[in-house]
Design a protein around this motif. Sequence first.
Motif, PDB file in Angstrom:
ATOM      1  N   ILE A 307       0.835  -1.199   0.000  1.00 55.96           N
ATOM      2  CA  ILE A 307       0.000   0.000   0.000  1.00 55.96           C
ATOM      3  C   ILE A 307       0.875   1.257   0.000  1.00 55.96           C
ATOM      4  N   ALA A 308       1.936   1.249   0.821  1.00 51.90           N
ATOM      5  CA  ALA A 308       2.827   2.402   0.879  1.00 51.90           C
ATOM      6  C   ALA A 308       3.507   2.642  -0.468  1.00 51.90           C
ATOM      7  N   ASP A 309       3.788   1.559  -1.200  1.00 47.12           N
ATOM      8  CA  ASP A 309       4.486   1.680  -2.482  1.00 47.12           C
ATOM      9  C   ASP A 309       3.588   2.288  -3.566  1.00 47.12           C
ATOM     10  N   ILE A 310       2.319   1.881  -3.600  1.00 48.68           N
ATOM     11  CA  ILE A 310       1.447   2.324  -4.689  1.00 48.68           C
ATOM     12  C   ILE A 310       0.589   3.529  -4.306  1.00 48.68           C
ATOM     13  N   PHE A 311       0.633   3.966  -3.057  1.00 52.64           N
ATOM     14  CA  PHE A 311      -0.268   5.019  -2.582  1.00 52.64           C
ATOM     15  C   PHE A 311      -0.178   6.310  -3.406  1.00 52.64           C
ATOM     16  N   PRO A 312       1.028   6.864  -3.643  1.00 53.79           N
ATOM     17  CA  PRO A 312       1.079   8.132  -4.417  1.00 53.79           C
ATOM     18  C   PRO A 312       0.495   7.995  -5.824  1.00 53.79           C
ATOM     19  N   LEU A 313       0.825   6.889  -6.514  1.00 52.79           N
ATOM     20  CA  LEU A 313       0.328   6.705  -7.875  1.00 52.79           C
ATOM     21  C   LEU A 313      -1.187   6.506  -7.889  1.00 52.79           C
ATOM     22  N   ALA A 314      -1.711   5.749  -6.911  1.00 50.85           N
ATOM     23  CA  ALA A 314      -3.151   5.538  -6.839  1.00 50.85           C
ATOM     24  C   ALA A 314      -3.891   6.855  -6.607  1.00 50.85           C
ATOM     25  N   VAL A 315      -3.361   7.701  -5.728  1.00 47.04           N
ATOM     26  CA  VAL A 315      -3.981   9.012  -5.482  1.00 47.04           C
ATOM     27  C   VAL A 315      -3.981   9.846  -6.758  1.00 47.04           C
ATOM     28  N   LEU A 316      -2.867   9.794  -7.506  1.00 46.93           N
ATOM     29  CA  LEU A 316      -2.784  10.548  -8.761  1.00 46.93           C
ATOM     30  C   LEU A 316      -3.834  10.064  -9.753  1.00 46.93           C
ATOM     31  N   TYR A 317      -4.018   8.742  -9.854  1.00 43.68           N
ATOM     32  CA  TYR A 317      -5.042   8.189 -10.757  1.00 43.68           C
ATOM     33  C   TYR A 317      -6.435   8.656 -10.336  1.00 43.68           C
ATOM     34  N   PHE A 318      -6.730   8.606  -9.038  1.00 46.44           N
ATOM     35  CA  PHE A 318      -8.055   9.023  -8.574  1.00 46.44           C
ATOM     36  C   PHE A 318      -8.271  10.516  -8.790  1.00 46.44           C
ATOM     37  N   ARG A 319      -7.226  11.323  -8.594  1.00 43.13           N
ATOM     38  CA  ARG A 319      -7.357  12.770  -8.756  1.00 43.13           C
ATOM     39  C   ARG A 319      -7.591  13.153 -10.216  1.00 43.13           C
ATOM     40  N   THR A 320      -7.208  12.291 -11.146  1.00 39.88           N
ATOM     41  CA  THR A 320      -7.431  12.564 -12.571  1.00 39.88           C
ATOM     42  C   THR A 320      -8.684  11.851 -13.069  1.00 39.88           C
ATOM     43  N   THR A 321      -9.642  11.624 -12.170  1.00 38.42           N
ATOM     44  CA  THR A 321     -10.998  11.132 -12.458  1.00 38.42           C
ATOM     45  C   THR A 321     -11.028   9.730 -13.056  1.00 38.42           C
ATOM     46  N   ASN A 322     -10.043   8.891 -12.771  1.00 39.02           N
ATOM     47  CA  ASN A 322     -10.101   7.498 -13.212  1.00 39.02           C
ATOM     48  C   ASN A 322     -10.991   6.692 -12.281  1.00 39.02           C
ATOM     49  N   ILE A 324     -12.409   3.333 -10.105  1.00 42.32           N
ATOM     50  CA  ILE A 324     -11.759   2.420  -9.165  1.00 42.32           C
ATOM     51  C   ILE A 324     -11.213   1.195  -9.901  1.00 42.32           C
ATOM     52  N   GLY A 325     -12.008   0.652 -10.829  1.00 41.12           N
ATOM     53  CA  GLY A 325     -11.579  -0.521 -11.580  1.00 41.12           C
ATOM     54  C   GLY A 325     -10.340  -0.270 -12.407  1.00 41.12           C
ATOM     55  N   TYR A 326     -10.327   0.865 -13.106  1.00 43.58           N
ATOM     56  CA  TYR A 326      -9.167   1.203 -13.943  1.00 43.58           C
ATOM     57  C   TYR A 326      -7.938   1.454 -13.078  1.00 43.58           C
ATOM     58  N   THR A 327      -8.109   2.164 -11.977  1.00 41.28           N
ATOM     59  CA  THR A 327      -6.991   2.445 -11.071  1.00 41.28           C
ATOM     60  C   THR A 327      -6.442   1.161 -10.472  1.00 41.28           C
ATOM     61  N   PHE A 328      -7.347   0.254 -10.078  1.00 37.22           N
ATOM     62  CA  PHE A 328      -6.899  -1.012  -9.496  1.00 37.22           C
ATOM     63  C   PHE A 328      -6.100  -1.819 -10.513  1.00 37.22           C
ATOM     64  N   SER A 329      -6.586  -1.876 -11.752  1.00 40.42           N
ATOM     65  CA  SER A 329      -5.927  -2.673 -12.783  1.00 40.42           C
ATOM     66  C   SER A 329      -4.516  -2.196 -13.073  1.00 40.42           C
ATOM     67  N   TRP A 330      -4.324  -0.867 -13.061  1.00 37.01           N
ATOM     68  CA  TRP A 330      -3.041  -0.329 -13.510  1.00 37.01           C
ATOM     69  C   TRP A 330      -2.100   0.066 -12.389  1.00 37.01           C
ATOM     70  N   THR A 331      -2.566   0.112 -11.160  1.00 37.77           N
ATOM     71  CA  THR A 331      -1.675   0.492 -10.059  1.00 37.77           C
ATOM     72  C   THR A 331      -1.620  -0.533  -8.937  1.00 37.77           C
ATOM     73  N   MET A 332      -2.670  -1.357  -8.761  1.00 40.50           N
ATOM     74  CA  MET A 332      -2.743  -2.227  -7.601  1.00 40.50           C
ATOM     75  C   MET A 332      -2.717  -3.716  -7.920  1.00 40.50           C
ATOM     76  N   ALA A 333      -3.175  -4.109  -9.101  1.00 40.19           N
ATOM     77  CA  ALA A 333      -3.368  -5.534  -9.395  1.00 40.19           C
ATOM     78  C   ALA A 333      -2.087  -6.343  -9.230  1.00 40.19           C
TER      79      ALA A 333
END
Length: 367
Positions: A307-322, A324-333
């Motif tokens: 979580i600590a590793d992907i947190f900044p990138l996930a926040v950036l994806y959410f802030r650019t209106t992506n 949850i599914g798209y953000t999960f696939s490209w930053t968390m999966a």
Amino acid sequence: MKQLFHKNLILILTIVIGGLLVLGVKFDQALYSDTIVKITQVTDDKTEKVTDEFENKDTQTKQKISGIVMNGKYQGQKIVLPNTYSSSRANDQKYQKNDQVFVTVNPHKSGSTGTIDGFKRDVVVAVLIWVAVSMLVGFMQISGMIAVLSIALNMVIFFVAIKFEIFVNITNFFWIFAGIALIFAVLTLSLVIGLNRQMLVTLLATLTGTSLSVIISVIVLRLTNDQGMHYEALSYATQAPKELFLAATLLGSLGAVMDESTDIVATLFQLKEEQPMISPKELFKSGREVGQSIMGPLINVLFLIFIADIFPLAVLYFRTTNTIGYTFSWTMALGVVQTLISGIGIVIAIPVASFFASRLIKGGEAS
């Protein structure tokens, strides 16, 4: 009293030598080929409000920075460095007096200017290493020194392996890092535990648990045809991203399984030493209980690191209106899959370590 003096002497020497090394790093500009500038003056202009095409609001401040070149052919020259930073600091930095930065110099007759490439952060890294090593030596004495030695040797081996892979330039480099994982395990356990039966049992449990977890994951990925696995999402992976993913997963699983196996085996050896007449069946049961008590926290530690590793990138994806599914696939999966594979290794290691320890521990050899 004499033993206490020697312990304190080792700690004092560690602190003094570490402090000298940190001081050396602070003035190591001549060792760099990139130009380094020490900032001597910073002037901020007024702050302006800005809005981008996605209606995100921010503020920007321009800085006029003056500095002195610390190395290279422009050493000693004064230089002007324009900079603009935002309040969000998403893609920029705010610089202050006495900061040291890497710079691309643009020489002019009227005076040199340049573009800041980033901070010189080696002093911060050196201080953190100094504090960590000092604490290890202070609290654990010889054991702490051995732990530091094992980390240093593993780092050297890791960088040699990377250089070798780059030199050979092969696509199927997974087996190189599989061999490195074996070397890591043997070297670390030999230094930390010693060349004895306990080390052998821990090594067998570690290698078995890690191998089975990776084999199971490879089988599952092949049966599912890698559906949902965006290997191309790995940062800076320009070739063979799946190989890179599996190699990283192997090393991550090795660390988690080794941690758990060491705890289980060490506990069972101590139990055998205190109760020489305990049966293998009772040892196996005790090992399972130890594993079950540490399994949950260990898996959660792995998840929190992910979580600590992907947190900044996930926040950036959410802030650019992506979504949850798209953000999960490209930053968390990928990270979730790695955590699950390591979790499989942790679960497998419980019966494996308990079995090996219960069968291979002999009376009188526990210590």
